[in-house]
Write a protein that holds these residues in place. Structure first.
Motif, mmCIF file in Angstrom:
data_model
loop_
_atom_site.group_PDB
_atom_site.id
_atom_site.type_symbol
_atom_site.label_atom_id
_atom_site.label_comp_id
_atom_site.label_asym_id
_atom_site.label_seq_id
_atom_site.Cartn_x
_atom_site.Cartn_y
_atom_site.Cartn_z
ATOM 1 N N ALA A 1 -6.671 -7.992 7.411
ATOM 2 C CA ALA A 1 -5.272 -8.441 7.481
ATOM 3 C C ALA A 1 -5.278 -9.930 7.824
ATOM 4 N N LEU B 1 -9.898 1.131 7.804
ATOM 5 C CA LEU B 1 -8.912 0.440 6.959
ATOM 6 C C LEU B 1 -7.712 -0.059 7.745
ATOM 7 N N ASN B 2 -7.743 0.105 9.059
ATOM 8 C CA ASN B 2 -6.600 -0.363 9.847
ATOM 9 C C ASN B 2 -7.097 -1.188 11.035
ATOM 10 N N GLY B 3 -6.730 -2.461 11.025
ATOM 11 C CA GLY B 3 -7.205 -3.399 12.039
ATOM 12 C C GLY B 3 -6.595 -3.135 13.406
ATOM 13 N N THR B 4 -5.322 -2.739 13.433
ATOM 14 C CA THR B 4 -4.639 -2.536 14.714
ATOM 15 C C THR B 4 -5.333 -1.435 15.517
ATOM 16 N N ASP C 1 -0.752 3.996 7.743
ATOM 17 C CA ASP C 1 -1.243 2.833 7.008
ATOM 18 C C ASP C 1 -2.614 3.137 6.371
ATOM 19 N N LYS D 1 -3.825 3.664 2.272
ATOM 20 C CA LYS D 1 -4.935 2.902 1.682
ATOM 21 C C LYS D 1 -6.023 3.828 1.120
ATOM 22 N N ASP E 1 0.741 2.275 12.122
ATOM 23 C CA ASP E 1 -0.687 2.033 12.344
ATOM 24 C C ASP E 1 -1.322 3.140 13.193
ATOM 25 N N LYS F 1 0.821 -1.235 0.000
ATOM 26 C CA LYS F 1 0.000 0.000 0.000
ATOM 27 C C LYS F 1 0.844 1.269 0.000
HETATM 28 N N1 HSE Z 1 -1.176 -3.060 9.713
HETATM 29 C C1 HSE Z 1 -2.420 -3.225 9.028
HETATM 30 C C2 HSE Z 1 -3.558 -3.191 10.025
HETATM 31 C C3 HSE Z 1 -2.537 -4.495 8.241
HETATM 32 O O1 HSE Z 1 -3.356 -3.142 11.235
HETATM 33 O O2 HSE Z 1 -4.693 -3.214 9.561
HETATM 34 C C4 HSE Z 1 -1.786 -4.506 6.971
HETATM 35 O O3 HSE Z 1 -2.228 -3.528 6.076
#
Ligand code: HSE
Length: 427
Positions: free
Chosen positions: A296, A152-155, A195, A199, A190, A99
């Motif tokens: 992810a 768009l960020n899982g963390t 990140d 995206k 993140d 990305k």
């Molecule tokens: N680091 C990203 C997240 C996953 O936490 O969503 C990879 O893009």
């Protein structure tokens, strides 16, 4: 007669690479012929792994004459950028999950790929396992997309969800997430929103069919979100999420950003919890749709990478110009609106002296800055004779809000401006 197998070169055999290796084993028409890794001696958690495929020189992959498709899964700019260009020069099609590279060097690599009549597919780069690139490029192509709101960020979504559910602090939840392997040892990419910014830059470019420059994307992370904000948001009927958004206004100006946002508990995004991602699109004629799923992880991301490989593989040898709809079909750059010129609703948390006229002073400062209030709440007076006051504004200009914050900081009634978070405007 046996069909010729499509030959794949993998660069990177980490979490995603391993998932791709394991998944591709199920396809008789595909063969991985070379895999570049950083450390050849690392133990791999892959059954029946063929060690003979491994090299620590990625240029052996991108220049290998046998290989049809190079799959880049190492991320970052250096050396991925040069590896991809070298692979294209050597006649390979590209599948990537990178990305950052797409957001920062998209224009250059897509132009280079087109000059060399090669395709670059990148479904895995945005929202992991959720199919979103292919739908925007193909089945939604008849739409004018005017708005995207996405997680768009899982963390960060995991951290915010835990803070909300457990009433725990950002630092405590981050530490727990790092121990569980959900957050990186250096979580900056993140938690500071980089990140998600990469995206949304690519998603907005596709949706608006105009290139978005990453340096014009406003970005703010979640590190300043407090447990008290979560509680106050809940009391007012909201959840706090890190929202990546992109809007195109009627004058052709794009507003693309990532920042924490209060979203109504009734909204779709409020219900996207833990590491799940979601992308909500508004367009004509589709109306409004949301796609959600795993953003992810080994197998969800492999699902997108393998899908891209199979899409290219299905066309190889059958046409001289593969996948025209999946190619980059925009050259123009979007005009972008600066965050200070945007209209937003705001959540504001202030700590004030317990004096007469404090609420009036807050109202006056807002009025002087052209800001109208939707609600103002003071629940009680604290032991130190101060009060926490929560304000929700009506929609107003960001520049006016920043002026108001400076005026609060100068006001003799206000001890501190604790938080300023934008609120989702449903209108
Ligand atoms: N680091 C990203 C997240 C996953 O936490 O969503 C990879 O893009």
């Amino acid at each position: 007669m046996e069909n010729k197998k499509i030959k794949i070169g993998l660069i990177g055999l980490g979490t995603v690479g391993s998932g791709v290796y394991k998944t591709l084993k199920n396809f008789d028409n595909i063969e991985i012929v070379k895999i570049a890794v950083k450390n050849k001696n690392k133990k791999r958690n892959i059954e029946d792994f063929d060690e003979s495929l491994i090299t620590d020189n990625p240029y052996e992959v991108v220049t290998n004459p046998e290989i049809d498709i190079v799959c880049e899964l190492i991320g970052g700019i250096d050396p991925a950028f040069d590896l991809i260009k070298t692979a294209i020069k050597n006649g390979k099609h590209i599948v990537t999950a990178n990305k950052e590279l797409l957001a920062k060097k998209g224009e250059e690599i897509f132009n280079f790929a087109e000059e060399n009549n090669k395709v670059i597919l990148y479904e895995a780069a945005i929202a992991g396992g959720i199919p979103i690139i292919m739908p925007i490029k193909t089945i939604l192509a008849g739409n004018e997309i005017t708005k995207i709101e996405a997680i768009l960020n899982g963390t960060t979504n995991y951290i915010l969800t835990k803070m909300d559910m457990q009433g725990a602090s950002y630092n405590d939840v981050l530490k727990e997430a790092q121990e569980l392997g959900y957050a990186e040892t250096d979580p900056t990419g993140d938690v500071e929103g980089f990140d998600a910014a990469y995206k949304i830059t690519t998603l907005a470019t596709l949706a608006f069919k105009k290139r978005i420059k990453i340096e014009n994307v406003y970005r703010e992370g979640i590190t300043k979100v407090r447990t008290e904000d979560m509680q106050a948001a809940n009391d007012l009927g909201y959840k706090i999420k890190l929202v990546a958004s992109a809007k195109m206004d009627e004058n052709g100006y794009a507003d693309v950003r990532v920042h924490p946002m209060l979203v109504s508990k009734d909204s779709t995004l409020a219900h996207i919890d833990y590491v799940t991602n979601a992308v909500s699109l508004t367009g004509h004629p589709i109306g409004h749709i949301t796609l959600s799923g795993p953003g992810a992880g080994e197998f969800p991301t492999a699902s997108s990478v393998v899908g891209d490989i199979l899409i290219i593989a299905a066309e190889l040898g059958k046409t001289d110009y593969l996948l025209p709809m999946m190619r980059c079909n925009h050259q123009e750059h979007a005009d972008m609106i600066d965050i200070s010129d945007t209209q937003n609703k705001y959540y504001l948390s202030l700590n004030a002296k317990n004096n007469k006229g404090v609420i009036g002073n807050i109202g006056n400062i807002c009025a002087e800055c052209n800001i109208s209030l939707e609600s103002i709440v003071q629940k009680n007076v604290l032991e130190n004779n101060t009060a926490n006051i929560t304000v929700i504004t009506e929609s107003c200009l960001e520049r006016d809000m920043q002026n108001a914050v400076r005026a609060f900081q100068d006001s003799k009634f206000i001890n501190s401006v604790n938080s300023l978070i934008r609120v989702q405007n449903v209108l």
